[in-house]
Motif scaffolding. Sequence first.
Motif, PDB file in Angstrom:
ATOM      1  N   LEU A   1      -1.042  19.296   0.603  1.00 50.69           N
ATOM      2  CA  LEU A   1      -0.495  19.029  -0.724  1.00 50.69           C
ATOM      3  C   LEU A   1      -1.540  19.376  -1.773  1.00 50.69           C
ATOM      4  CD1 LEU A   1       1.280  15.659  -0.188  1.00 50.69           C
ATOM      5  CD2 LEU A   1       2.309  17.767  -0.906  1.00 50.69           C
ATOM      6  N   SER A   2      -1.127  20.208  -2.717  1.00 53.05           N
ATOM      7  CA  SER A   2      -2.070  20.581  -3.756  1.00 53.05           C
ATOM      8  C   SER A   2      -1.867  19.693  -4.974  1.00 53.05           C
ATOM      9  CB  SER A   2      -1.881  22.045  -4.137  1.00 53.05           C
ATOM     10  OG  SER A   2      -0.594  22.204  -4.657  1.00 53.05           O
ATOM     11  N   LEU A   3      -2.799  19.865  -5.917  1.00 55.61           N
ATOM     12  CA  LEU A   3      -2.697  19.081  -7.151  1.00 55.61           C
ATOM     13  C   LEU A   3      -1.460  19.467  -7.939  1.00 55.61           C
ATOM     14  CD1 LEU A   3      -3.946  17.139  -9.163  1.00 55.61           C
ATOM     15  CD2 LEU A   3      -5.417  18.940  -9.948  1.00 55.61           C
ATOM     16  N   GLN A   4      -1.078  20.749  -7.819  1.00 51.14           N
ATOM     17  CA  GLN A   4       0.060  21.213  -8.613  1.00 51.14           C
ATOM     18  C   GLN A   4       1.357  20.537  -8.223  1.00 51.14           C
ATOM     19  OE1 GLN A   4      -2.262  23.526  -7.510  1.00 51.14           O
ATOM     20  NE2 GLN A   4      -2.027  25.416  -8.650  1.00 51.14           N
ATOM     21  N   SER A   5       1.513  20.176  -6.956  1.00 52.15           N
ATOM     22  CA  SER A   5       2.782  19.551  -6.581  1.00 52.15           C
ATOM     23  C   SER A   5       2.919  18.173  -7.212  1.00 52.15           C
ATOM     24  CB  SER A   5       2.894  19.479  -5.064  1.00 52.15           C
ATOM     25  OG  SER A   5       1.688  19.103  -4.502  1.00 52.15           O
ATOM     26  N   TYR A   6       1.810  17.430  -7.263  1.00 54.52           N
ATOM     27  CA  TYR A   6       1.860  16.135  -7.937  1.00 54.52           C
ATOM     28  C   TYR A   6       2.110  16.324  -9.435  1.00 54.52           C
ATOM     29  CZ  TYR A   6       0.100  13.849  -3.773  1.00 54.52           C
ATOM     30  OH  TYR A   6      -0.042  13.367  -2.515  1.00 54.52           O
TER      31      TYR A   6
ATOM     32  N   ILE B   1      -3.692   9.517 -12.017  1.00 54.21           N
ATOM     33  CA  ILE B   1      -4.068   9.171 -10.647  1.00 54.21           C
ATOM     34  C   ILE B   1      -4.266  10.415  -9.813  1.00 54.21           C
ATOM     35  CG2 ILE B   1      -3.232   8.034  -8.575  1.00 54.21           C
ATOM     36  CD1 ILE B   1      -3.021   5.733 -10.011  1.00 54.21           C
ATOM     37  N   ALA B   2      -3.422  11.439 -10.039  1.00 52.31           N
ATOM     38  CA  ALA B   2      -3.575  12.668  -9.267  1.00 52.31           C
ATOM     39  C   ALA B   2      -4.911  13.336  -9.578  1.00 52.31           C
ATOM     40  CB  ALA B   2      -2.421  13.617  -9.564  1.00 52.31           C
ATOM     41  N   PHE B   3      -5.248  13.416 -10.864  1.00 45.86           N
ATOM     42  CA  PHE B   3      -6.543  14.025 -11.201  1.00 45.86           C
ATOM     43  C   PHE B   3      -7.700  13.181 -10.688  1.00 45.86           C
ATOM     44  CE2 PHE B   3      -4.413  16.705 -14.385  1.00 45.86           C
ATOM     45  CZ  PHE B   3      -5.033  17.884 -14.075  1.00 45.86           C
TER      46      PHE B   3
ATOM     47  N   GLY C   1       4.910   3.723  -6.648  1.00 45.91           N
ATOM     48  CA  GLY C   1       3.859   2.994  -5.943  1.00 45.91           C
ATOM     49  C   GLY C   1       3.558   3.600  -4.590  1.00 45.91           C
ATOM     50  N   MET C   2       4.611   4.003  -3.884  1.00 45.14           N
ATOM     51  CA  MET C   2       4.402   4.654  -2.586  1.00 45.14           C
ATOM     52  C   MET C   2       3.615   5.957  -2.745  1.00 45.14           C
ATOM     53  SD  MET C   2       5.758   2.710  -0.461  1.00 45.14           S
ATOM     54  CE  MET C   2       6.633   1.204  -0.746  1.00 45.14           C
ATOM     55  N   LEU C   3       3.956   6.729  -3.783  1.00 44.27           N
ATOM     56  CA  LEU C   3       3.258   8.000  -3.979  1.00 44.27           C
ATOM     57  C   LEU C   3       1.805   7.782  -4.392  1.00 44.27           C
ATOM     58  CD1 LEU C   3       6.072  10.006  -5.665  1.00 44.27           C
ATOM     59  CD2 LEU C   3       4.959  10.560  -3.557  1.00 44.27           C
ATOM     60  N   TRP C   4       1.564   6.680  -5.111  1.00 46.66           N
ATOM     61  CA  TRP C   4       0.168   6.375  -5.462  1.00 46.66           C
ATOM     62  C   TRP C   4      -0.611   5.950  -4.226  1.00 46.66           C
ATOM     63  CZ3 TRP C   4       0.218   3.327 -10.735  1.00 46.66           C
ATOM     64  CH2 TRP C   4       0.736   4.176 -11.713  1.00 46.66           C
ATOM     65  N   LEU C   5       0.068   5.354  -3.259  1.00 46.78           N
ATOM     66  CA  LEU C   5      -0.620   5.048  -1.999  1.00 46.78           C
ATOM     67  C   LEU C   5      -1.038   6.333  -1.301  1.00 46.78           C
ATOM     68  CD1 LEU C   5       1.381   2.163  -0.343  1.00 46.78           C
ATOM     69  CD2 LEU C   5      -0.877   2.073  -1.306  1.00 46.78           C
ATOM     70  N   LEU C   6      -0.212   7.365  -1.404  1.00 39.97           N
ATOM     71  CA  LEU C   6      -0.609   8.658  -0.830  1.00 39.97           C
ATOM     72  C   LEU C   6      -1.855   9.201  -1.506  1.00 39.97           C
ATOM     73  CD1 LEU C   6       2.493  10.939  -0.347  1.00 39.97           C
ATOM     74  CD2 LEU C   6       1.135   9.809   1.356  1.00 39.97           C
ATOM     75  N   LEU C   7      -2.010   8.910  -2.795  1.00 42.91           N
ATOM     76  CA  LEU C   7      -3.177   9.389  -3.532  1.00 42.91           C
ATOM     77  C   LEU C   7      -4.348   8.433  -3.423  1.00 42.91           C
ATOM     78  CD1 LEU C   7      -1.422  10.771  -6.689  1.00 42.91           C
ATOM     79  CD2 LEU C   7      -2.732  12.037  -5.052  1.00 42.91           C
TER      80      LEU C   7
ATOM     81  N   SER D   1     -10.192  12.801   1.510  1.00 41.76           N
ATOM     82  CA  SER D   1      -9.785  11.443   1.823  1.00 41.76           C
ATOM     83  C   SER D   1     -10.982  10.506   1.764  1.00 41.76           C
ATOM     84  CB  SER D   1      -9.168  11.405   3.211  1.00 41.76           C
ATOM     85  OG  SER D   1      -8.850  10.085   3.540  1.00 41.76           O
ATOM     86  N   ASN D   2     -10.752   9.362   1.149  1.00 36.23           N
ATOM     87  CA  ASN D   2     -11.806   8.360   1.059  1.00 36.23           C
ATOM     88  C   ASN D   2     -11.825   7.436   2.261  1.00 36.23           C
ATOM     89  OD1 ASN D   2     -13.222   8.864  -1.270  1.00 36.23           O
ATOM     90  ND2 ASN D   2     -11.613   7.969  -2.543  1.00 36.23           N
TER      91      ASN D   2
END
Lengths: 101, 199
Positions: A2-7, A48-50, B42-48, B123-124
Motif C-alpha cells: 500500500l502506497s501513500l497515494q492510496s490513503y 495520520i497517513a503522512f 478507526g480500523m484504517l488508522w489501526l492499519l497506519l 512498520s513500528n
Amino acid sequence: MLSLQSYLTLSAIIFSIGITGIVINRKNIIIVMMCTELLLISVNFNFIAFSHFMQDLAGQIFVFFILTVAAAEAAIGLAILVALYRNKKSISVGDLNKLRN
Amino acid sequence: MLLEIIFYIFASILICASLGVILFKNPVYSAVSLILAFITTGMLWLLLEAEFLAIVLVLVYVGAVMVLFLFVIMMLNIHQEEEKSGFTKIAPIAIFLGLVIAAELIALYWIQSDQFSGLESISNSSLSVDNTLLLGTELFTKYILSFEIAGFILLLAIIVSISLTLRTRKNVKKQIASDQIAADPKQRVRMVDIKRGGN
C-alpha cells in the motif's frame, strides 16, 4: 504494497463527499454539521497517513488537537442549534435569513 | 497482500457510509451511517499504526459526539414532510463541484507520484515501543502548552453549551445563591419593643 497515494486518494474522496453534502443540503443543519465532521475526518486521515509514512509523530499530535477542537465545536454547534430551534421551530438552512434585515 | 485486502474492504465501506450520510432522507439514518464511517476510519488508522488515536476516535466520536447528535435529532422532532423539498435544484451543481474537487486532488497525487517515491511504509511493530507511550511523551513535554490550551477549550465548550441551552422558567421556587449571600442579617431580624402587659 500500500502506497501513500492510496490513503491520500481515499481521503480526497471522503473530502469531496463532505463538500458535496454541504452544498447539496438545503433542509437540515444537522446534516451540514455531520458533513463538517466528514471533512475533519478526511483531513485527519491525511495527517495520520503522512505521519506513518514519514515516521514523524507530530502528525498524530495534530490529529489529537483537531479531535479536541472538533468535539468542542460539535457541542457548541448543537447547543446553538437547540437554542435556534426553540426560537424559530425550524432548522432548515433556507429559513435562516433572520440576520438579513 | 492481506493488508491490501483489508484496506480495500474498509475503504469501500467508508465510502459507502459517507455517501449514506449525505443521501439518506432521515437524519437518524445519516447519523448511524456516520457512526459506521467513524468506526471504519478507526480500523484504517489501526492499519497506519496510530492505535491510540483509533481508539480515541471510536471512544470520543462514537461514544460522545454521535450520541449527542442522536439526542439532538430526536429532541428536535423534525417533520418528515418538509425534508423532501429543496433537494433537486442544486444537486447537479453540488455533484459537479464534488467531482471536480475529487478529480483535482487525486490527479495531483498521482501525477506528482515521484514526490512520494521515497516514502515507504515502515512498520513500528518490530521496535517494541507502543504508540501511546510515544504520543504521551511528546504531548507532555514538547506540546504541553497546546495540551493545556486544548483542555481550556473543552472547559469553554462546556460552559458555552450549558449557558446556551439553559432555560429558566418563571415561578419556580429555587434557591438564588447570590441573593442569599448578599443578605444582611441586620435587615432580617427586627427588634420590636412590646409593651409589657399585666400589672
